[in-house]
Design a protein around this motif. Structure first.
Motif, PDB file in Angstrom:
ATOM      1  N   ASP A  44       0.836  -1.192   0.000  1.00  0.00           N
ATOM      2  CA  ASP A  44       0.000   0.000   0.000  1.00  0.00           C
ATOM      3  C   ASP A  44       0.869   1.238   0.000  1.00  0.00           C
ATOM      4  O   ASP A  44       2.071   1.181   0.281  1.00  0.00           O
ATOM      5  CB  ASP A  44      -0.917   0.026   1.215  1.00  0.00           C
ATOM      6  CG  ASP A  44      -2.334   0.432   0.849  1.00  0.00           C
ATOM      7  OD1 ASP A  44      -2.503   1.288  -0.034  1.00  0.00           O
ATOM      8  OD2 ASP A  44      -3.271  -0.114   1.441  1.00  0.00           O
ATOM      9  N   GLY A  45       0.237   2.364  -0.268  1.00  0.00           N
ATOM     10  CA  GLY A  45       0.896   3.659  -0.160  1.00  0.00           C
ATOM     11  C   GLY A  45       0.633   4.248   1.217  1.00  0.00           C
ATOM     12  O   GLY A  45      -0.375   3.919   1.854  1.00  0.00           O
ATOM     13  N   LEU A  46       1.544   5.079   1.669  1.00  0.00           N
ATOM     14  CA  LEU A  46       1.411   5.716   2.974  1.00  0.00           C
ATOM     15  C   LEU A  46       1.150   7.204   2.801  1.00  0.00           C
ATOM     16  O   LEU A  46       1.714   7.838   1.904  1.00  0.00           O
ATOM     17  CB  LEU A  46       2.696   5.523   3.788  1.00  0.00           C
ATOM     18  CG  LEU A  46       3.121   4.072   4.024  1.00  0.00           C
ATOM     19  CD1 LEU A  46       4.485   4.033   4.704  1.00  0.00           C
ATOM     20  CD2 LEU A  46       2.080   3.343   4.849  1.00  0.00           C
ATOM     21  N   LYS A  47       0.314   7.748   3.660  1.00  0.00           N
ATOM     22  CA  LYS A  47       0.098   9.197   3.658  1.00  0.00           C
ATOM     23  C   LYS A  47       1.385   9.891   4.089  1.00  0.00           C
ATOM     24  O   LYS A  47       2.250   9.287   4.732  1.00  0.00           O
ATOM     25  CB  LYS A  47      -1.046   9.569   4.598  1.00  0.00           C
ATOM     26  CG  LYS A  47      -2.402   9.146   4.080  1.00  0.00           C
ATOM     27  CD  LYS A  47      -3.511   9.678   4.951  1.00  0.00           C
ATOM     28  CE  LYS A  47      -4.869   9.311   4.372  1.00  0.00           C
ATOM     29  NZ  LYS A  47      -5.965   9.900   5.164  1.00  0.00           N
ATOM     30  N   PRO A  48       1.534  11.177   3.764  1.00  0.00           N
ATOM     31  CA  PRO A  48       2.736  11.909   4.166  1.00  0.00           C
ATOM     32  C   PRO A  48       2.936  11.874   5.686  1.00  0.00           C
ATOM     33  O   PRO A  48       1.985  11.681   6.449  1.00  0.00           O
ATOM     34  CB  PRO A  48       2.455  13.339   3.699  1.00  0.00           C
ATOM     35  CG  PRO A  48       1.410  13.211   2.643  1.00  0.00           C
ATOM     36  CD  PRO A  48       0.592  12.011   3.015  1.00  0.00           C
ATOM     37  N   THR A  49       4.184  12.072   6.101  1.00  0.00           N
ATOM     38  CA  THR A  49       4.489  12.022   7.538  1.00  0.00           C
ATOM     39  C   THR A  49       3.798  13.135   8.327  1.00  0.00           C
ATOM     40  O   THR A  49       3.717  13.049   9.548  1.00  0.00           O
ATOM     41  CB  THR A  49       6.007  12.072   7.800  1.00  0.00           C
ATOM     42  OG1 THR A  49       6.539  13.307   7.308  1.00  0.00           O
ATOM     43  CG2 THR A  49       6.704  10.888   7.157  1.00  0.00           C
ATOM     44  N   SER A  50       3.255  14.141   7.656  1.00  0.00           N
ATOM     45  CA  SER A  50       2.495  15.188   8.373  1.00  0.00           C
ATOM     46  C   SER A  50       1.258  14.586   9.032  1.00  0.00           C
ATOM     47  O   SER A  50       0.701  15.166   9.961  1.00  0.00           O
ATOM     48  CB  SER A  50       2.094  16.313   7.423  1.00  0.00           C
ATOM     49  OG  SER A  50       1.318  15.813   6.343  1.00  0.00           O
ATOM     50  N   GLY A  78       5.622   4.103   0.668  1.00  0.00           N
ATOM     51  CA  GLY A  78       4.794   2.946   0.372  1.00  0.00           C
ATOM     52  C   GLY A  78       5.599   1.677   0.518  1.00  0.00           C
ATOM     53  O   GLY A  78       6.810   1.710   0.727  1.00  0.00           O
ATOM     54  N   PHE A  79       4.890   0.540   0.413  1.00  0.00           N
ATOM     55  CA  PHE A  79       5.568  -0.736   0.606  1.00  0.00           C
ATOM     56  C   PHE A  79       4.834  -1.856  -0.116  1.00  0.00           C
ATOM     57  O   PHE A  79       3.654  -1.747  -0.433  1.00  0.00           O
ATOM     58  CB  PHE A  79       5.657  -1.080   2.102  1.00  0.00           C
ATOM     59  CG  PHE A  79       4.309  -1.470   2.673  1.00  0.00           C
ATOM     60  CD1 PHE A  79       3.930  -2.806   2.739  1.00  0.00           C
ATOM     61  CD2 PHE A  79       3.401  -0.511   3.093  1.00  0.00           C
ATOM     62  CE1 PHE A  79       2.676  -3.163   3.231  1.00  0.00           C
ATOM     63  CE2 PHE A  79       2.163  -0.857   3.584  1.00  0.00           C
ATOM     64  CZ  PHE A  79       1.791  -2.190   3.655  1.00  0.00           C
TER      65      PHE A  79
END
Length: 119
Positions: A44-50, A78-79
């Motif tokens: 999946d993709g990850l939202k920004p670290t904010s 993402g991973f």
């Protein structure tokens, strides 16, 4: 062999820039090929670290730090979790991957520990 395939963050991903429809389609086709080959286990993709938090450990103390986090080059956007026969197969799959970012990007492949590693 299980590997974690990490898509490194960029300034674009940390800014929350969403992929183009063309990239979404290309990634969809790539993921379908991974599924058909029995390689893809998760991803999946990850939202920004904010949108994220870090918990820092020091002995019994825990400190929560709100994002965003500095050092874009060290962040993950993402991973994938893959099951491959060896690292060469993982590298071959990553070479087939569409560029996950609008500009230059980096993908890291890391093997997971298996129970046999501890025996």
């Amino acid at each position: 062999m299980r590997v974690m395939v990490l898509v490194k963050a960029t300034e674009d991903s940390e800014a929350g820039t969403l992929p183009t429809p063309e990239l979404i389609e290309a990634m969809g086709k790539f993921n379908e090929a991974l599924i058909e080959a029995g390689v893809l286990k998760d991803g999946d993709g990850l939202k920004p670290t904010s949108h994220g938090k870090r918990v820092l450990f020091s002995g019994a103390d825990r400190t929560v730090v709100d994002g965003p986090f500095a050092g874009t080059k060290e962040l993950i956007a993402g991973f994938w979790l893959w099951e491959v026969k060896d690292m060469d197969e993982a590298v071959a799959w990553v070479k087939r991957c569409p560029n996950p970012m609008p500009g230059p990007s980096e993908v890291e492949i890391r093997p997971l520990y298996e129970a046999s590693d501890f025996m």
